[in-house]
Scaffold this active site. Sequence first.
Site, PDB file in Angstrom:
ATOM      1  N   THR A   1       1.164  -0.958  -0.244  1.00 49.02           N
ATOM      2  CA  THR A   1       0.003   0.255   0.013  1.00 49.02           C
ATOM      3  C   THR A   1       0.468   1.078   0.107  1.00 49.02           C
ATOM      4  OG1 THR A   1      -2.277  -0.779   1.014  1.00 49.02           O
ATOM      5  CG2 THR A   1      -1.244   1.222   1.561  1.00 49.02           C
TER       6      THR A   1
ATOM      7  N   ARG B   1     -15.768  -5.604   0.844  1.00 46.50           N
ATOM      8  CA  ARG B   1     -14.535  -5.173   2.521  1.00 46.50           C
ATOM      9  C   ARG B   1     -13.875  -3.357   1.720  1.00 46.50           C
ATOM     10  NH1 ARG B   1      -9.030  -3.821   3.290  1.00 46.50           N
ATOM     11  NH2 ARG B   1      -8.636  -4.697   4.986  1.00 46.50           N
TER      12      ARG B   1
ATOM     13  N   GLY C   1     -11.097  -1.472   3.827  1.00 46.43           N
ATOM     14  CA  GLY C   1      -9.891  -1.867   5.159  1.00 46.43           C
ATOM     15  C   GLY C   1     -10.132   0.313   5.446  1.00 46.43           C
TER      16      GLY C   1
ATOM     17  N   THR D   1      -0.120   2.094   6.747  1.00 44.11           N
ATOM     18  CA  THR D   1      -0.422   0.725   6.309  1.00 44.11           C
ATOM     19  C   THR D   1      -0.370  -0.709   7.099  1.00 44.11           C
ATOM     20  OG1 THR D   1       0.479  -0.718   4.174  1.00 44.11           O
ATOM     21  CG2 THR D   1       2.261   0.791   5.648  1.00 44.11           C
ATOM     22  N   GLY D   2      -1.107  -1.153   6.721  1.00 43.56           N
ATOM     23  CA  GLY D   2      -1.039  -2.790   7.202  1.00 43.56           C
ATOM     24  C   GLY D   2      -2.513  -2.782   7.547  1.00 43.56           C
TER      25      GLY D   2
HETATM   26  N1  ASP Z   1      -3.707  -1.267   4.914  1.00 41.63           N
HETATM   27  C1  ASP Z   1      -4.572  -1.903   4.002  1.00 41.63           C
HETATM   28  C2  ASP Z   1      -6.065  -3.165   4.030  1.00 41.63           C
HETATM   29  O1  ASP Z   1      -5.933  -3.127   4.614  1.00 41.63           O
HETATM   30  C3  ASP Z   1      -3.307  -2.903   3.149  1.00 41.63           C
HETATM   31  C4  ASP Z   1      -1.738  -2.391   3.448  1.00 41.63           C
HETATM   32  O2  ASP Z   1      -2.107  -1.032   4.135  1.00 41.63           O
HETATM   33  O3  ASP Z   1      -1.193  -3.212   3.196  1.00 41.63           O
HETATM   34  O4  ASP Z   1      -6.842  -2.425   2.633  1.00 41.63           O
END
Ligand code: ASP
Length: 296
Positions: free
Chosen positions: A166, A194, A196, A217-218
């Site tokens: 991301t 979905r 996020g 991010t995560g």
């Molecule tokens: N935070 C993002 C999500 O859950 C994914 C990511 O940061 O890799 O959509």
Amino acid sequence: MSGIVPVVVVHGGAGDVPRAKRPVHAEGCKRAAEAAREVLLETGRALDAVIEAVVRLEADPLFNAGTGACLTSDGTLELDASVMEGGGLTFGAVASLPPFAHPIRIAEAVRADGRHACYAGAGAARFATEQGFEPADPEALVTEAARERLAKVKAGRADAGWAGSTVGAVACDARGRVAAATSTGGTVGKRPGRVGDTPIAGAGTWADDDAGACSATGIGEHIMRTCLSKSACDLLRAGVPAQEAADAAIAAFGRRIEGRGGIVVVGPDGQAGLSRNTATMSWALARAGEGTEFGF
Ligand code: ASP
């Protein structure tokens, strides 16, 4: 003179990028941070800089945003993005947006329009076209790597979920104004619909000139339950130095709900920090008048 040295910090996603690919991810962040610093020095606005950084990363097929975004379980693209500026706490987001090359530009149009703060799905696409954005041919945005990742997940050869990569950015300009922006395809093989953390104020993105700015991010399901970006900025507001604030926010996130992810932060004094509890998070920091730092 304010004494504040303008700065941009970019991330290319928390996750576990294979060793051989880590340097290219860091290089991608470096290019984006340097382009954003140029814009920051040209216009003098943190908001312009974070948008430029994210536009660059959305165009880079290496990252999970715009071109290169990961796919839903149906093999489709549903894109999330948001932007916030810290002066008026204005915020714009799109969620589950069908294919458009630059979701962050649409999020910025939502912010500038000001009527609503977030549009989702078909309504987001309609808002975008009304604002003059052209829908993208999905084939132009879907990469071979994204197809392969979904196929692996479906075949049970990889964990469903987290794609990594991301993108996001925070910046502080010479007037101490801060901004943050984040963009993602979400998680690999996510159920259609979905959403996020990325398009949620305080979760994926937050900016307040009285505190600071953060892009997260995560695992979105973790980040949104802890309002991770707002939590980090609350520490900055309390006077905690930027790097300590980033580390403390990530530590609490990990301890409290076993959250997995990373953040970049900047204070209105131009101090920056970044932290992660994942194997990697590519990043770059470009400060006016200095060399660019980058890593993973
Ligand atoms: N935070 C993002 C999500 O859950 C994914 C990511 O940061 O890799 O959509």
